[in-house]
Design a protein around this motif. Structure first.
Motif, PDB file in Angstrom:
ATOM      1  N   LEU A 124      23.285  27.569  52.171  1.00 36.93           N
ATOM      2  CA  LEU A 124      24.541  26.908  52.533  1.00 36.93           C
ATOM      3  C   LEU A 124      25.189  26.156  51.385  1.00 36.93           C
ATOM      4  CD1 LEU A 124      23.703  25.564  56.112  1.00 36.93           C
ATOM      5  CD2 LEU A 124      24.857  27.678  55.452  1.00 36.93           C
ATOM      6  N   ILE A 125      24.395  25.595  50.483  1.00 39.35           N
ATOM      7  CA  ILE A 125      24.979  24.786  49.413  1.00 39.35           C
ATOM      8  C   ILE A 125      25.914  25.620  48.535  1.00 39.35           C
ATOM      9  CG2 ILE A 125      23.107  25.135  47.726  1.00 39.35           C
ATOM     10  CD1 ILE A 125      23.496  22.151  46.979  1.00 39.35           C
ATOM     11  N   TYR A 126      25.631  26.903  48.384  1.00 41.27           N
ATOM     12  CA  TYR A 126      26.500  27.771  47.585  1.00 41.27           C
ATOM     13  C   TYR A 126      27.862  27.935  48.259  1.00 41.27           C
ATOM     14  CZ  TYR A 126      22.121  28.796  45.235  1.00 41.27           C
ATOM     15  OH  TYR A 126      20.925  28.683  44.551  1.00 41.27           O
ATOM     16  N   TYR A 127      27.872  28.047  49.571  1.00 45.29           N
ATOM     17  CA  TYR A 127      29.136  28.151  50.307  1.00 45.29           C
ATOM     18  C   TYR A 127      29.905  26.830  50.253  1.00 45.29           C
ATOM     19  CZ  TYR A 127      27.497  32.582  52.214  1.00 45.29           C
ATOM     20  OH  TYR A 127      27.059  33.885  52.349  1.00 45.29           O
ATOM     21  N   VAL A 128      29.190  25.726  50.407  1.00 44.38           N
ATOM     22  CA  VAL A 128      29.840  24.410  50.386  1.00 44.38           C
ATOM     23  C   VAL A 128      30.527  24.159  49.048  1.00 44.38           C
ATOM     24  CG1 VAL A 128      29.415  21.926  50.439  1.00 44.38           C
ATOM     25  CG2 VAL A 128      28.269  23.406  52.093  1.00 44.38           C
ATOM     26  N   VAL A 129      29.853  24.508  47.955  1.00 45.43           N
ATOM     27  CA  VAL A 129      30.394  24.235  46.614  1.00 45.43           C
ATOM     28  C   VAL A 129      31.486  25.226  46.231  1.00 45.43           C
ATOM     29  CG1 VAL A 129      29.825  24.129  44.165  1.00 45.43           C
ATOM     30  CG2 VAL A 129      28.285  23.096  45.837  1.00 45.43           C
ATOM     31  N   ILE A 130      31.219  26.520  46.376  1.00 39.29           N
ATOM     32  CA  ILE A 130      32.189  27.530  45.927  1.00 39.29           C
ATOM     33  C   ILE A 130      33.415  27.570  46.832  1.00 39.29           C
ATOM     34  CG2 ILE A 130      32.497  30.009  45.482  1.00 39.29           C
ATOM     35  CD1 ILE A 130      29.569  30.143  44.689  1.00 39.29           C
ATOM     36  N   PHE A 131      33.275  27.158  48.095  1.00 43.44           N
ATOM     37  CA  PHE A 131      34.426  27.103  49.002  1.00 43.44           C
ATOM     38  C   PHE A 131      35.522  26.182  48.471  1.00 43.44           C
ATOM     39  CE2 PHE A 131      36.643  25.202  52.672  1.00 43.44           C
ATOM     40  CZ  PHE A 131      37.151  26.353  53.254  1.00 43.44           C
ATOM     41  N   GLN A 132      35.161  25.216  47.644  1.00 43.11           N
ATOM     42  CA  GLN A 132      36.127  24.264  47.100  1.00 43.11           C
ATOM     43  C   GLN A 132      36.948  24.848  45.943  1.00 43.11           C
ATOM     44  OE1 GLN A 132      34.264  20.264  46.520  1.00 43.11           O
ATOM     45  NE2 GLN A 132      32.470  21.183  47.485  1.00 43.11           N
ATOM     46  N   CYS A 133      36.544  25.994  45.417  1.00 44.48           N
ATOM     47  CA  CYS A 133      37.261  26.614  44.297  1.00 44.48           C
ATOM     48  C   CYS A 133      38.498  27.350  44.811  1.00 44.48           C
ATOM     49  CB  CYS A 133      36.349  27.586  43.552  1.00 44.48           C
ATOM     50  SG  CYS A 133      34.892  26.799  42.836  1.00 44.48           S
ATOM     51  N   ARG A 134      39.567  27.273  44.060  1.00 44.78           N
ATOM     52  CA  ARG A 134      40.837  27.898  44.445  1.00 44.78           C
ATOM     53  C   ARG A 134      41.393  28.720  43.286  1.00 44.78           C
ATOM     54  NH1 ARG A 134      39.099  26.583  48.484  1.00 44.78           N
ATOM     55  NH2 ARG A 134      39.953  25.317  50.198  1.00 44.78           N
ATOM     56  N   TRP A 135      42.010  29.848  43.612  1.00 41.51           N
ATOM     57  CA  TRP A 135      42.653  30.663  42.583  1.00 41.51           C
ATOM     58  C   TRP A 135      43.835  29.905  42.001  1.00 41.51           C
ATOM     59  CZ3 TRP A 135      40.314  34.703  40.630  1.00 41.51           C
ATOM     60  CH2 TRP A 135      39.399  35.412  41.406  1.00 41.51           C
ATOM     61  N   PRO A 136      43.949  29.850  40.680  1.00 38.71           N
ATOM     62  CA  PRO A 136      45.089  29.147  40.076  1.00 38.71           C
ATOM     63  C   PRO A 136      46.377  29.940  40.250  1.00 38.71           C
ATOM     64  CG  PRO A 136      43.787  30.236  38.373  1.00 38.71           C
ATOM     65  CD  PRO A 136      43.034  30.423  39.663  1.00 38.71           C
ATOM     66  N   ASN A 137      47.495  29.235  40.247  1.00 42.22           N
ATOM     67  CA  ASN A 137      48.803  29.880  40.355  1.00 42.22           C
ATOM     68  C   ASN A 137      49.342  30.216  38.976  1.00 42.22           C
ATOM     69  OD1 ASN A 137      49.044  29.734  43.211  1.00 42.22           O
ATOM     70  ND2 ASN A 137      49.669  27.591  43.065  1.00 42.22           N
ATOM     71  N   VAL A 138      50.015  31.350  38.878  1.00 42.20           N
ATOM     72  CA  VAL A 138      50.731  31.691  37.651  1.00 42.20           C
ATOM     73  C   VAL A 138      52.210  31.436  37.875  1.00 42.20           C
ATOM     74  CG1 VAL A 138      49.082  33.385  36.805  1.00 42.20           C
ATOM     75  CG2 VAL A 138      50.831  34.086  38.416  1.00 42.20           C
ATOM     76  N   LYS A 139      52.982  31.453  36.806  1.00 45.06           N
ATOM     77  CA  LYS A 139      54.416  31.182  36.920  1.00 45.06           C
ATOM     78  C   LYS A 139      55.056  32.159  37.894  1.00 45.06           C
ATOM     79  CE  LYS A 139      54.995  29.211  32.315  1.00 45.06           C
ATOM     80  NZ  LYS A 139      55.606  29.380  30.983  1.00 45.06           N
ATOM     81  N   GLY A 140      55.775  31.590  38.849  1.00 47.19           N
ATOM     82  CA  GLY A 140      56.423  32.412  39.856  1.00 47.19           C
ATOM     83  C   GLY A 140      55.537  32.707  41.040  1.00 47.19           C
ATOM     84  N   GLY A 141      54.198  32.469  40.867  1.00 47.82           N
ATOM     85  CA  GLY A 141      53.277  32.770  41.949  1.00 47.82           C
ATOM     86  C   GLY A 141      53.519  31.924  43.180  1.00 47.82           C
ATOM     87  N   ALA A 142      53.914  30.656  42.978  1.00 53.93           N
ATOM     88  CA  ALA A 142      54.131  29.759  44.116  1.00 53.93           C
ATOM     89  C   ALA A 142      55.346  30.180  44.941  1.00 53.93           C
ATOM     90  CB  ALA A 142      54.307  28.335  43.615  1.00 53.93           C
ATOM     91  N   HIS A 143      56.270  30.936  44.321  1.00 54.61           N
ATOM     92  CA  HIS A 143      57.498  31.341  45.019  1.00 54.61           C
ATOM     93  C   HIS A 143      57.403  32.762  45.580  1.00 54.61           C
ATOM     94  CE1 HIS A 143      59.242  27.725  43.318  1.00 54.61           C
ATOM     95  NE2 HIS A 143      58.878  28.142  42.109  1.00 54.61           N
ATOM     96  N   MET A 144      56.267  33.419  45.313  1.00 52.66           N
ATOM     97  CA  MET A 144      56.106  34.787  45.810  1.00 52.66           C
ATOM     98  C   MET A 144      55.508  34.770  47.208  1.00 52.66           C
ATOM     99  SD  MET A 144      54.438  36.708  42.523  1.00 52.66           S
ATOM    100  CE  MET A 144      55.175  36.678  40.900  1.00 52.66           C
ATOM    101  N   SER A 145      55.784  35.810  47.944  1.00 52.86           N
ATOM    102  CA  SER A 145      55.103  35.964  49.232  1.00 52.86           C
ATOM    103  C   SER A 145      53.671  36.393  48.970  1.00 52.86           C
ATOM    104  CB  SER A 145      55.813  37.027  50.070  1.00 52.86           C
ATOM    105  OG  SER A 145      55.652  38.308  49.472  1.00 52.86           O
TER     106      SER A 145
END
Length: 398
Positions: free
Chosen positions: A38-59
């Motif tokens: 479970l500790i692997y899920y708890v820790v890695i679940f907090q990681c998020r893919w970074p946004n690239v330019k324009g990524g926040a405005h894309m569907s």
């Protein structure tokens, strides 16, 4: 009637002991399940893919179609039969397998790059030992058809330059479909795979072949980056590639004096940070580094080998990221890089794995609590509740 009552009374201590034993088993099982799964899920679940330019405005559909999600890790160093103790091997490989499989399940990357030193003893392992190491690697790093795995050669896989032979290189290439100077293009993004061990510059057979492929690929990429109306006879018959500046993937970092300029919690420790790097051993030579920069003019370089994190700028504009080791044997805080990449831009984010010291602390605390519970149960240690109750009773009596 009296006999039945006495039997019931005699059975009470046995039932209590069995109940207590069941509670201990549940407690130990819960700790093991948490620390090993479970500790692997708890820790890695907090990681998020970074946004690239324009990524926040894309569907979401547009982002999925245009952004390549890549995981980059390095220096797994699967232990071999010569120097690897079976318990150390079992522990480290379990940790890496759980981390990798958890990351795949939670993050669902398009592609995974491993930047060399997959094995610890590939440079001298026998055919049988090599086959065993490959089998264990394929089990640990198995992946679905929706995720591609690309592996780069490192010095522990094929040997340092003076140990590297055509046989070892071919053996590695056969398993991992790796060739120095190979181009991988995904979603319009060009990745150049470099066998940095072969960048010795002494004209050895493997080095000559590797450099020739790199030069030919450099010519293709440079021709593809030229404007359509640009007239160049040398490019007239060249196969055109996506017009995207390449990303270099290699094991050795490009030349730098030391890790003195590197910062961060996973950079080299203070006692190592100022140790000068040896060319062609810790880093590529200055000559080989300049060749790669001149041939490809990359927009990003990703490397491993040092087991510590570092970020440097070459020629004042080309970033190189040294990816730390993925193995707890090499550091307390392993990590991998998450990259959101497009043909014109990229954004990187580090994802740390569980600290081994944290797991060790949990086990120690659980062990201490287990001892206290057992001692209290056999009445060698007064439980805190009853101890406090006795103190209150004595106080009232006074």
């Amino acid at each position: 009637m009296l006999t039945s009552s006495s039997t019931t009374v005699n059975n009470l201590p046995l039932k209590r002991r069995l109940c207590f034993l069941l509670k201990l088993v549940c407690f130990v099982s819960s700790v093991l399940i948490f620390c090993e799964f479970l500790i692997y899920y708890v820790v890695i679940f907090q990681c998020r893919w970074p946004n690239v330019k324009g990524g926040a405005h894309m569907s979401e559909k547009e982002t999925s179609a245009s952004v390549l999600k890549a995981i980059i890790l390095a220096d797994t160093h699967l232990l071999g039969e010569i120097k690897g103790h079976w318990l150390d091997k079992l522990r480290r490989e379990w940790q890496m397998e759980r981390s990798f499989q958890t990351a795949l399940w939670l993050l669902q990357p398009d592609i995974v790059f491993i930047l060399g030193d997959v094995f610890d003893e590939g440079k001298w392992s026998s055919p049988q030992a090599w086959a065993d190491d490959v089998r264990r690697f394929q089990k640990m790093f198995k992946h679905s058809i929706f995720t591609e795995l690309v592996v780069i050669a490192g010095n522990h896989d094929i040997g340092f330059h003076y140990e590297m032979t055509t046989y070892k290189v071919n053996r590695f290439e056969k398993v991992f479909n790796f060739t120095s100077g190979k181009l991988i293009t995904r979603k319009g993004i060009n990745f150049v795979l470099v066998n940095s061990v072969a960048m010795e510059g002494d004209g050895c057979a493997v080095c000559r072949t590797s450099e020739a492929k790199l030069v030919a690929l450099s010519h293709k990429l440079n021709c593809s980056l030229q404007k359509p109306n640009h007239s160049n006879k040398r490019c007239s018959d060249v196969e055109k590639l996506p017009a995207s500046e390449p990303i270099l993937l290699q094991h050795y970092p490009l030349y730098r004096k030391s890790d003195a300029e590197c910062t961060g919690e996973d950079s080299a420790p203070p006692e190592e940070i100022n140790i000068p790097f040896k060319e062609k051993y810790d880093v590529l030579s200055q000559e080989a580094s300049q060749k790669l920069l001149w041939w490809f003019q990359p927009r990003l370089i990703l490397s491993g080998h040092t087991h510590s994190a570092c970020e440097v700028l070459h020629a004042g504009k080309i970033p190189e990221i040294s990816v730390p080791s993925f193995s707890w044997r090499n550091r307390n805080n392993p990590s991998f890089i998450m990259g959101s990449i497009t043909p014109t831009d990229f954004s990187l984010q580090k994802c740390f794995l569980p600290f081994e010291s944290t797991v060790f602390t949990i086990y120690c605390a659980a062990g201490a609590l287990l001892v206290i519970l057992v001692l209290a149960h056999v009445q060698l240690l007064t439980p805190p509740f009853y101890f406090a109750q006795r103190l209150i009773s004595k106080h009232k009596a006074v």
